[in-house]
Design a protein around this motif. Structure first.
Motif: not given
Ligand code: NPW
Ligand code: K
Length: 466
Positions: A1-3, A173-179, A195-198, A204-208
Motif C-alpha cells: 500500500m502506498k500513500k 514519473i510523478t515527483m516525490g509522492a503519489l497525488k 512511477k514515483v521519482g525520488n 519516510e521523511l518526505y511523506e506525512e
C-alpha cells in the motif's frame, strides 16, 4: 500500500524548511529520476529524444534533464514553444545554453523521434489550454514514439480533470509522492505506467500522514487455508438472495463458493437450476455468516427484504437497493455497498449529499466518496469504475488494476460473490472489499485472450489460480 496525497507542495516545503534541501536539489533529483527511467527504456545511444518544456518548473525539470542526458545520447532535442518564465527554468536554461543542445522552434519538421518527454505542464496547470498548447499536445500524441510524462501528463489538472486534451504517456514519473490527481477515472487513459521519482530524501521523511492509499498487488491476502483440522463450517456460510433476474445471484453464488466459502446457499422462492454444490433454501439458514443481496433483485417484497436487513449478519449490497430508502436504516458497520456510478448518484441523492448526474460524479469521484465516508464512516463503500475506490472510516483505498475487459454484464455479480465469500470467512467489511476487488481485477488483468471476450465464468476460473 502506498500513500496518496491531495497535493505535495506542503511536503516540498518541509524539504526546504526541515531538511534544508533547496528547490534546485529537488529539481536535480526529479530530472535524475526521469533520466534513470529513460536509460531503462532507450538503449540505443543514437536515439532521437525530444524534450518538450513549458514555462514553469515542470519545464525546468525537462531542461535539467536535457543536461543530464547530453553525454548519454547523441540527439537530444529541446523544444520550448512558449519560452521560459519561472526562475528555475531561467537558471536551468542558462546552464543548458552553455552546452550544445539542439533547440527547435517547431516540431513540424522533426522526423524519427524515438522518445518524447512531456514537461509542458505539471502541478501548476490552472486554466484551460489555449489553442496553441492544444495543437502541440495533439501533435505530440500523434508521434509514433515512446512517451514519458514528467510529474503528470500535461493537460490533467490538480483535480484529475482534463479540459480538452492531455498528453498520452506510456509512463508517468510523478515527483516525490503519489497525488490524487493521478487517480481520476478520466486520467487513467493518459497516465500509462505510474512511477514515483525520488527527490533526494527517503519516502519516510518526505511523506506525512494521509487518509488515501494506493493498493498494490502485494496487498492481496487470499483466503488460503492454514487450518489442518478443519471442516466446511470453519470457512463460513455465505447466503445469496436470488432476485427475479436469477442469473446475477447464480453467478454471485458460484463466485462465493470458488473463493473459499465453506457453504453457499442461494435463497430462492422456487427451486432453480444451479451448480449442484450450491444449496437452495426459502429462508436465510441459521448458521449464515454473510449475506449478498440486491443483485438482480427486480421486484421484491419490502417486508421480506427488511427482515433480512434486520439480521445482524455482515452483508454486501448491490444494485437495485441503492434506489430504495430502506437502505437508509442500515448504513452501519455490517455493510459493504458496491454501487456503480449511476447507482452511487442515486444513493447520494437518497442520503441528501448531492443531486448530481454521472458526469459530475466522474469528475469528482474522490470528493463524493469522501463526503459519503464522512457521513457514514462505519459503512464500507466500494465505488466501481476504471479505478475502484473503497472507503471506510474516512480512509480511501484506490485499486487501479481494473481493465476494460471487466466492462461487461456479470462482472459486478462476481465481485459481490467474492466479497460475500470473504465476509463469510471472517474478513472485516473493509478487508473483504479490498481483497475481493484486488482479486477480481488481478484475475481480469491476467486473462490472456482478447480483452473483449472475458466472461463471468472466466473470472471464476481465474480465481482458482490467481
Ligand atoms: N515544488 C518543487 O519543489 C518541485 C517541483 N517540481 C516540478 O515543478 C512542477 C510545478 O511547477 P510550477 O508550479 O512552476 O507549474 P508548471 O506546471 O510548470 O506550470 C506553471 C506555469 O504554467 C502556466 N500555465 C498554467 N496553466 C496554463 C495553461 N492552461 N496555459 C498556459 N499556461 C499555463 C502558469 O501560468 P501563470 O499561472 O503564471 O499565469 C505558470 O507559468 C511540478 O509539476 C514538478 O514537475 C519538481 O522539480 C520537484 C520539485
Ligand atoms: K507534464
Amino acid at each position: 500500500m502506498k500513500k496518496v496525497f491531495n497535493e505535495v507542495s506542503s511536503l516540498d516545503k518541509k524539504c526546504y524548511e526541515k531538511y534544508l534541501l533547496s528547490e534546485e536539489i529537488l529539481m536535480e533529483h526529479a530530472a535524475l529520476s526521469l533520466k534513470n527511467e529513460i536509460e531503462k527504456k532507450v538503449k540505443n545511444h543514437n536515439s532521437n529524444i525530444l524534450i518538450v518544456c513549458g514555462v514553469g518548473n515542470n519545464g525546468a525539470d525537462g531542461i535539467t534533464l536535457s543536461r543530464l542526458l547530453q553525454n548519454r545520447y547523441k540527439n537530444i532535442i529541446l523544444y520550448l514553444p512558449f519560452g521560459v518564465k519561472s526562475n528555475m527554468a531561467k537558471i536551468q536554461l542558462s546552464r543548458v545554453n552553455t552546452l550544445k543542445i539542439k533547440q527547435i522552434d517547431t516540431i513540424e519538421d522533426i522526423k524519427d523521434i524515438d522518445l518524447v518527454v512531456d514537461c509542458l505542464f505539471g502541478s501548476g496547470l490552472n486554466k484551460p489550454l489555449n489553442n496553441e498548447a492544444k495543437k502541440i499536445i495533439e501533435n505530440l500524441n500523434s508521434i509514433n514514439a515512446k512517451k514519458i510524462s514528467c510529474d503528470i501528463p500535461s493537460g490533467i489538472n490538480s483535480e484529475g480533470y482534463i479540459y480538452d486534451i492531455a498528453f498520452k504517456a506510456d509512463t508517468t514519473i510523478t515527483m516525490g509522492a503519489l497525488k490524487i490527481s493521478l487517480f481520476s477515472d478520466i486520467a487513467k487513459e493518459y497516465i500509462g505506467k505510474l512511477k514515483v521519482g525520488n527527490l533526494g530524501i527517503s519516502d519516510e521523511l518526505y511523506e506525512e500522514k494521509t487518509n488515501i492509499y494506493f493498493l498494490e498487488k502485494s496487498d492481496l491476502q487470499l483466503p488460503l487455508r492454514k487450518e489442518i483440522n478443519s471442516h466446511k463450517g470453519t470457512f463460513g456460510h455465505a447466503c445469496v438472495v436470488i432476485g427475479s433476474k436469477k442469473g446475477a445471484g447464480i453467478l454471485a453464488s458460484d463466485a462465493a463458493f470458488n473463493f473459499g466459502a465453506g457453504l453457499v446457499t442461494a435463497m430462492v422462492h422456487e427451486e432453480i437450476q444451479m451448480p449442484y454444490y450450491i444449496m437452495q433454501s426459502h429462508n436465510i439458514p441459521e448458521n449464515t455468516t454473510a449475506i449478498a443481496m440486491g443483485m438482480g433483485l427486480g421486484l421484491y417484497d419490502k417486508i421480506e427484504i427488511r427482515k433480512i436487513l434486520d439480521l445482524k449478519i455482515k452483508k454486501v449490497i448491490d444494485a437495485d437497493l441503492f434506489y430504495d430508502e430502506i437502505i437508509l436504516d442500515y448504513l452501519d458497520e455490517n455493510l459493504v455497498l458496491t454501487p456503480h456510478p449511476k447507482e452511487f448518484c442515486a444513493l447520494l441523492k437518497l442520503i441528501g449529499i448531492a443531486n448530481i448526474d454521472v458526469n459530475d460524479l466522474q469528475k469528482n469521484r474522490i470528493k463524493y466518496v469522501k463526503e459519503f465516508s464522512n457521513k457514514y464512516p462505519k459503512t464500507t463503500l466500494l465505488l466501481k469504475g476504471a479505478n475502484v475506490l473503497i472507503s471506510q472510516n474516512q480512509k480511501i483505498y484506490i485499486n487501479t488494476f481494473g481493465t476494460t475487459s471487466l466492462s461487461k454484464g456479470g462482472s459486478g455479480d462476481i465481485l459481490s460473490g467474492l466479497i460475500v465469500s470473504l465476509l463469510a470467512q471472517g474478513y472485516s467489511c473493509k478487508d473483504s472489499a479490498i481483497n475481493a476487488s484486488l482479486a477480481h481485477t488481478l484475475v481480469a488483468k491476467k486473462y490472456r485472450y482478447n480483452n473483449y471476450s472475458l466472461t463471468p465464468n472466466d473470472l471464476i476460473k481465474g480465481i482458482k489460480n490467481i
